[in-house]
Design a protein around this motif. Sequence first.
Motif, PDB file in Angstrom:
ATOM      1  N   LEU A  52       0.664  -1.281   0.004  1.00 28.27           N
ATOM      2  CA  LEU A  52      -0.128  -0.150  -0.015  1.00 28.27           C
ATOM      3  C   LEU A  52       0.829   1.189   0.143  1.00 28.27           C
ATOM      4  O   LEU A  52       0.541   2.293  -0.613  1.00 28.27           O
ATOM      5  CB  LEU A  52      -0.995  -0.125   1.254  1.00 28.27           C
ATOM      6  CG  LEU A  52      -2.098  -0.933   1.135  1.00 28.27           C
ATOM      7  CD1 LEU A  52      -2.774  -1.058   2.588  1.00 28.27           C
ATOM      8  CD2 LEU A  52      -3.139  -0.594   0.047  1.00 28.27           C
ATOM      9  N   ALA A  56       0.764   3.879  -2.967  1.00 35.51           N
ATOM     10  CA  ALA A  56       0.664   5.390  -2.567  1.00 35.51           C
ATOM     11  C   ALA A  56       1.485   6.319  -3.085  1.00 35.51           C
ATOM     12  O   ALA A  56       1.168   7.386  -3.752  1.00 35.51           O
ATOM     13  CB  ALA A  56       0.628   5.749  -1.076  1.00 35.51           C
ATOM     14  N   ALA A  59       1.063   6.065  -6.904  1.00 31.94           N
ATOM     15  CA  ALA A  59      -0.167   7.015  -7.092  1.00 31.94           C
ATOM     16  C   ALA A  59      -0.054   8.298  -7.130  1.00 31.94           C
ATOM     17  O   ALA A  59      -0.258   9.212  -8.262  1.00 31.94           O
ATOM     18  CB  ALA A  59      -1.513   6.534  -6.397  1.00 31.94           C
ATOM     19  N   ASN A  60       0.556   8.744  -6.069  1.00 35.57           N
ATOM     20  CA  ASN A  60       1.023  10.411  -6.013  1.00 35.57           C
ATOM     21  C   ASN A  60       1.951  10.844  -7.230  1.00 35.57           C
ATOM     22  O   ASN A  60       1.850  11.812  -7.657  1.00 35.57           O
ATOM     23  CB  ASN A  60       1.686  10.886  -4.569  1.00 35.57           C
ATOM     24  CG  ASN A  60       0.624  10.745  -3.605  1.00 35.57           C
ATOM     25  OD1 ASN A  60      -0.277  11.895  -3.525  1.00 35.57           O
ATOM     26  ND2 ASN A  60       0.474   9.437  -2.865  1.00 35.57           N
ATOM     27  N   ALA A  83      -5.934  10.936  -5.442  1.00 39.26           N
ATOM     28  CA  ALA A  83      -4.730  10.019  -5.112  1.00 39.26           C
ATOM     29  C   ALA A  83      -4.261  10.463  -3.830  1.00 39.26           C
ATOM     30  O   ALA A  83      -3.531   9.298  -3.168  1.00 39.26           O
ATOM     31  CB  ALA A  83      -3.660  10.013  -6.533  1.00 39.26           C
ATOM     32  N   SER A  87      -4.969   7.341  -0.987  1.00 31.47           N
ATOM     33  CA  SER A  87      -3.741   6.787  -0.613  1.00 31.47           C
ATOM     34  C   SER A  87      -3.111   6.753   0.938  1.00 31.47           C
ATOM     35  O   SER A  87      -2.721   5.904   1.559  1.00 31.47           O
ATOM     36  CB  SER A  87      -2.392   7.102  -1.376  1.00 31.47           C
ATOM     37  OG  SER A  87      -2.088   8.494  -1.065  1.00 31.47           O
TER      38      SER A  87
END
Length: 490
Positions: A52, A56, A59-60, A83, A87
């Motif tokens: 995760l 995260a 995604a960022n 995001a 996240s």
Amino acid sequence: MGMTLGGRQHLMERRSLSAATAVLAPASLPFVWLVEMSGVISHSSLWLVAGLILLALLANYGTALWLSHSPDSATRLNARVAAGTISTAAVIHSVGWGTILIITYLFTALELARKSGSRVTGLVIRWTAAVVFAGQVGITLGWFPSVMAIQESNVAALCSAVTVLTLIHMFGGSAARAERAEQELAVKARHYESLVRHADDIIGVIDDDGKILTANPAVERILGFSLDDLVGRHLNEFIRSQPMESVKAMIDGVTTAVSNEDVPVVTRCTLKHRDGTDRHLVITFTTPSVDWSGKTILNIHDTTTQHQLEHQLRFEATHDPLTGLLNRKAFADHAQQTCARAALNQRGVAMLYLDLDGFKTINDTYGHETGDRVLMEAARRVSNVLAPGEVLARLGGDEFCILLEAPSPTRAVSLAERIVESVCEPICGLPPDIRVGVSIGIAGHSNPADGHETLMIQADHAMYEAKRRGKAGYVVSECVGHPAPSPVAT
């Protein structure tokens, strides 16, 4: 082509996110393992938490990269905020601290605002409220682990969410006001820059030594020099008609007065144009505040056109428009000053009163244009036989007058003879039957204190006597205040 400032900023952000992804993802594994072993967090899969965290970061990074290609896109901005908040929620809920670490959303919001400005405030508030609500629903339904009891978790989540959302709103409002103030300052700065750039006057800055530091484009229009030609040179290099030392002293005195009194100081001077001509200018020296560290602002107003107009008006007020000679009033003023000066220095003066012979007939027969040509030619011929300091004026019509200061005993008579000879010569370009002569009356003062009016009257009477005796000659009048010799006709 060079990269823009915004492009370089986005490139640096992408590089920093790539570095963060490469470093933080592996480093998070031992950290999560140690925390889990301490019993502080719920027992979740170590690989799930690490995954995760990695997701995260990715995604960022991905949404930030996507947004950087189109910063004004509402869709991409919404994806970036989503995001960031989702996240954050995924990571903190995976370890059971979803309720306790709601404050984390505040830091996420601040980071998003730092990158994208206050425009993200509304999106951050909506997405934060949504993920907090979704997280608590997940905890209540048992989807997410929690180190707190469900009822306590819901109460704590409500209080924390209200606090965090309020702080996000406050920080967003403060950021928006700061951005508006910054934008207003930027607009004002552009306006002032435009005003200076398009000003008709030269606006420049000199240091305390008088060296030119900068100036606006008007300097090239007024003085013909580019800014590169001026920077680093002393202002006194361009000031006319004054020694270098006196110019520097003037500038030093002006800058000292400005710095001491904190008020503008105005001076007039003549600066040289690049083409060598003179420009008449009014310079205002101003030091607006001590923050300028000895620098002085110059406002240079070009008064050359006004100066030329004033000079032209003065000339027209004192000179005859046809011949360019002094007119009656200017000649009277000059004669008055000359007689006063001669009386003070105990010197004599003489006056010759001239009247053209036959001019009225020429004017009536051939017209005013021919008459004007005769007047101009007569004025030119008389001017050519004068010595320096001898002043000729046209009193009106075909009458002229000459004033001699401290002449020799024979100067007035010899001058009259030369004038009669010169004026009586044929005039080129005119019919051969056009001949003009001149009658001259001569009067002199050995005591000029009697005044120029008396002198002019005596010369006028002598001129009429010369006309009566046959014209084309001269008559010497008596010396006012002394025994009068008999008039002599030539």
